[in-house]
Design a protein around this motif. Sequence first.
Motif, PDB file in Angstrom:
ATOM      1  N   VAL A  77       0.777  -1.293   0.092  1.00 13.44           N
ATOM      2  CA  VAL A  77       0.097  -0.069  -0.098  1.00 13.44           C
ATOM      3  C   VAL A  77       0.898   1.367   0.106  1.00 13.44           C
ATOM      4  CG1 VAL A  77      -1.900  -1.274   1.175  1.00 13.44           C
ATOM      5  CG2 VAL A  77      -0.130   0.156   2.611  1.00 13.44           C
ATOM      6  N   ALA A  78       0.285   2.422  -0.448  1.00  8.65           N
ATOM      7  CA  ALA A  78       1.199   3.628  -0.538  1.00  8.65           C
ATOM      8  C   ALA A  78       1.336   4.187   1.089  1.00  8.65           C
ATOM      9  CB  ALA A  78       0.240   4.754  -0.961  1.00  8.65           C
ATOM     10  N   ASP A  79       2.272   4.613   1.351  1.00  9.59           N
ATOM     11  CA  ASP A  79       2.557   4.915   2.653  1.00  9.59           C
ATOM     12  C   ASP A  79       3.450   6.460   2.608  1.00  9.59           C
ATOM     13  OD1 ASP A  79       2.850   5.499   5.375  1.00  9.59           O
ATOM     14  OD2 ASP A  79       4.576   4.281   5.711  1.00  9.59           O
ATOM     15  N   GLY A  80       2.921   7.616   2.195  1.00  6.60           N
ATOM     16  CA  GLY A  80       3.766   8.846   2.018  1.00  6.60           C
ATOM     17  C   GLY A  80       4.560   8.664   0.654  1.00  6.60           C
ATOM     18  N   ASP A  81       5.688   8.732   0.727  1.00  2.84           N
ATOM     19  CA  ASP A  81       6.853   8.676  -0.439  1.00  2.84           C
ATOM     20  C   ASP A  81       7.124   7.176  -0.787  1.00  2.84           C
ATOM     21  OD1 ASP A  81       8.283   8.161   1.582  1.00  2.84           O
ATOM     22  OD2 ASP A  81       9.945   9.883   1.028  1.00  2.84           O
ATOM     23  N   GLY A 103       4.866   0.200  -6.520  1.00  7.69           N
ATOM     24  CA  GLY A 103       4.947   1.735  -6.459  1.00  7.69           C
ATOM     25  C   GLY A 103       4.638   2.260  -7.668  1.00  7.69           C
ATOM     26  N   LYS A 104       4.786   1.463  -9.121  1.00 14.71           N
ATOM     27  CA  LYS A 104       4.378   2.353 -10.040  1.00 14.71           C
ATOM     28  C   LYS A 104       3.026   1.978 -10.155  1.00 14.71           C
ATOM     29  CE  LYS A 104       8.657   1.209 -12.908  1.00 14.71           C
ATOM     30  NZ  LYS A 104       9.252   0.261 -13.921  1.00 14.71           N
ATOM     31  N   VAL A 105       2.286   0.745  -9.918  1.00 17.61           N
ATOM     32  CA  VAL A 105       0.921   0.859  -9.759  1.00 17.61           C
ATOM     33  C   VAL A 105       0.298   1.923  -9.083  1.00 17.61           C
ATOM     34  CG1 VAL A 105      -0.978  -0.802  -9.075  1.00 17.61           C
ATOM     35  CG2 VAL A 105       0.847  -1.590 -10.489  1.00 17.61           C
ATOM     36  N   LEU A 106       0.832   1.988  -7.821  1.00 17.34           N
ATOM     37  CA  LEU A 106      -0.003   2.953  -7.003  1.00 17.34           C
ATOM     38  C   LEU A 106       0.205   4.419  -7.417  1.00 17.34           C
ATOM     39  CD1 LEU A 106       1.366   1.405  -3.631  1.00 17.34           C
ATOM     40  CD2 LEU A 106      -1.051   1.346  -4.703  1.00 17.34           C
ATOM     41  N   LEU A 107       1.488   4.607  -8.275  1.00 16.04           N
ATOM     42  CA  LEU A 107       1.691   5.989  -8.784  1.00 16.04           C
ATOM     43  C   LEU A 107       0.761   6.106  -9.842  1.00 16.04           C
ATOM     44  CD1 LEU A 107       5.530   6.388  -8.705  1.00 16.04           C
ATOM     45  CD2 LEU A 107       3.948   7.692  -7.360  1.00 16.04           C
ATOM     46  N   ALA A 108       0.537   5.040 -10.721  1.00 18.09           N
ATOM     47  CA  ALA A 108      -0.105   5.221 -11.909  1.00 18.09           C
ATOM     48  C   ALA A 108      -1.612   5.585 -11.854  1.00 18.09           C
ATOM     49  CB  ALA A 108      -0.025   4.065 -12.724  1.00 18.09           C
ATOM     50  N   PHE A 109      -2.233   4.843 -10.774  1.00 17.39           N
ATOM     51  CA  PHE A 109      -3.694   4.505 -10.517  1.00 17.39           C
ATOM     52  C   PHE A 109      -4.215   5.785  -9.428  1.00 17.39           C
ATOM     53  CE2 PHE A 109      -2.622   0.850 -12.874  1.00 17.39           C
ATOM     54  CZ  PHE A 109      -3.772   0.812 -13.791  1.00 17.39           C
ATOM     55  N   CYS A 110      -3.244   6.305  -8.856  1.00 21.45           N
ATOM     56  CA  CYS A 110      -3.616   7.086  -7.533  1.00 21.45           C
ATOM     57  C   CYS A 110      -3.053   8.519  -7.722  1.00 21.45           C
ATOM     58  CB  CYS A 110      -3.204   6.352  -6.139  1.00 21.45           C
ATOM     59  SG  CYS A 110      -3.806   4.984  -5.821  1.00 21.45           S
ATOM     60  N   PRO A 111      -3.459   9.368  -8.363  1.00 23.80           N
ATOM     61  CA  PRO A 111      -3.088  10.870  -8.646  1.00 23.80           C
ATOM     62  C   PRO A 111      -2.545  11.579  -7.375  1.00 23.80           C
ATOM     63  CG  PRO A 111      -5.078  10.181  -9.813  1.00 23.80           C
ATOM     64  CD  PRO A 111      -5.165   9.230  -8.907  1.00 23.80           C
ATOM     65  N   PRO A 112      -3.448  11.469  -6.176  1.00 23.00           N
ATOM     66  CA  PRO A 112      -2.771  11.807  -4.937  1.00 23.00           C
ATOM     67  C   PRO A 112      -1.500  11.352  -4.547  1.00 23.00           C
ATOM     68  CG  PRO A 112      -4.980  11.387  -4.690  1.00 23.00           C
ATOM     69  CD  PRO A 112      -4.612  10.573  -5.790  1.00 23.00           C
ATOM     70  N   VAL A 113      -1.374  10.145  -4.789  1.00 25.92           N
ATOM     71  CA  VAL A 113       0.054   9.501  -4.331  1.00 25.92           C
ATOM     72  C   VAL A 113       1.022   9.933  -5.503  1.00 25.92           C
ATOM     73  CG1 VAL A 113       1.431   7.311  -4.321  1.00 25.92           C
ATOM     74  CG2 VAL A 113      -0.798   7.404  -3.705  1.00 25.92           C
ATOM     75  N   ARG A 114       0.796  10.180  -6.650  1.00 24.61           N
ATOM     76  CA  ARG A 114       1.772  10.754  -7.577  1.00 24.61           C
ATOM     77  C   ARG A 114       2.056  12.150  -7.328  1.00 24.61           C
ATOM     78  NH1 ARG A 114       0.800  10.166 -14.175  1.00 24.61           N
ATOM     79  NH2 ARG A 114      -0.376   8.429 -13.347  1.00 24.61           N
ATOM     80  N   ARG A 115       1.355  12.771  -6.681  1.00 23.61           N
ATOM     81  CA  ARG A 115       1.569  14.358  -6.660  1.00 23.61           C
ATOM     82  C   ARG A 115       2.339  14.449  -5.352  1.00 23.61           C
ATOM     83  NH1 ARG A 115      -4.106  14.966  -7.819  1.00 23.61           N
ATOM     84  NH2 ARG A 115      -4.568  15.059  -5.934  1.00 23.61           N
ATOM     85  N   THR A 116       2.099  13.744  -4.333  1.00 26.13           N
ATOM     86  CA  THR A 116       2.773  13.975  -3.016  1.00 26.13           C
ATOM     87  C   THR A 116       3.837  12.902  -2.717  1.00 26.13           C
ATOM     88  OG1 THR A 116       1.095  12.806  -1.736  1.00 26.13           O
ATOM     89  CG2 THR A 116       0.624  14.990  -2.105  1.00 26.13           C
ATOM     90  N   GLY A 117       3.873  11.851  -3.352  1.00 30.18           N
ATOM     91  CA  GLY A 117       4.496  10.782  -2.996  1.00 30.18           C
ATOM     92  C   GLY A 117       6.100  10.449  -3.538  1.00 30.18           C
ATOM     93  N   LEU A 118       6.185  11.465  -4.491  1.00 28.06           N
ATOM     94  CA  LEU A 118       7.610  11.365  -5.362  1.00 28.06           C
ATOM     95  C   LEU A 118       8.468  12.706  -4.634  1.00 28.06           C
ATOM     96  CD1 LEU A 118       6.584  10.784  -9.002  1.00 28.06           C
ATOM     97  CD2 LEU A 118       7.765   9.337  -7.460  1.00 28.06           C
ATOM     98  N   PRO A 119       9.766  12.347  -4.454  1.00 27.18           N
ATOM     99  CA  PRO A 119      10.748  13.313  -3.929  1.00 27.18           C
ATOM    100  C   PRO A 119      11.194  14.000  -5.204  1.00 27.18           C
ATOM    101  CG  PRO A 119      11.738  11.185  -4.355  1.00 27.18           C
ATOM    102  CD  PRO A 119      10.303  10.861  -4.290  1.00 27.18           C
ATOM    103  N   ALA A 120      11.585  15.558  -5.147  1.00 23.16           N
ATOM    104  CA  ALA A 120      12.032  16.121  -6.119  1.00 23.16           C
ATOM    105  C   ALA A 120      13.024  15.412  -7.180  1.00 23.16           C
ATOM    106  CB  ALA A 120      12.491  17.396  -5.800  1.00 23.16           C
TER     107      ALA A 120
END
Length: 248
Positions: free
Chosen positions: A100-104, A136-153
């Motif tokens: 599951v997604a957990d922050g970043d 992680g790629k699945v969670l990023l691809a299908f969960c826009p909030p995770v993509r916006r906040t879960g990736l470091p610069a």
Amino acid sequence: MQSVDRAVTILEVLAELGEAGVTEIAARLDVHKSTAFRLVTALEGRGLVEQIGDRGKYRLGMGVVRLAGAVADQLEVTRRSRPACEELATLVGETVNVAVADGDAAINVDQVRGASSVITHNWVGERTPLHATSSGKVLLAFCPPVRRTGLPARLARLTERTLVRRKDLDAELARVEAAGYATTSEELELGLNAVAAPVRGPDGVVVAAISVSGPAYRLSEQRMAEVVPAVVAAADAASAALGWRGRP
């Protein structure tokens, strides 16, 4: 560690009493009121406790409910997806994880080892980078909030195959979303490949990912392509167990 222990004790005191003032909390901790006040203020800042009007009393805050809800959701996903994971592990013979997604990061909440698995590493409870894992790629691809906040610069390079440029990762996530599954080839660790598919809750929102991982010499890119239907089917079965009715 002492401060952490005291902070947890405050939460336990409030859970026991329902509400308490700083003087009472200080007495239970056997500390000065100023120390108790600093700890309560820190907890209040994170939403874990809240002050009751102007009475000088504190009670547990909604932040505790949020944390408890997250744990409950993870436990429910684990319980409901376990039969599908066991069947998948038996079918493909490799290690199956639920994340599951957990922050970043993606955090693994369950694992089932297949008969062919020679990996003794237990991934449960481990946080792994979103951009370098199939889950992680699945969670990023299908969960826009995770993509916006879960990736470091800046995306960390873990192997020479890790995607570290955002435009490359964005292109990969578009492919994942279109295909309905994700793969990684030695992007987290050399010699480790994986395939993952999304698990959906009753409302269709992706809440987790089920993955199959194994050594690259056995879970080759050709073999990954062969197991994709089984991984997707397992994820769909887990989704159905959670109440999703999107696919038969």
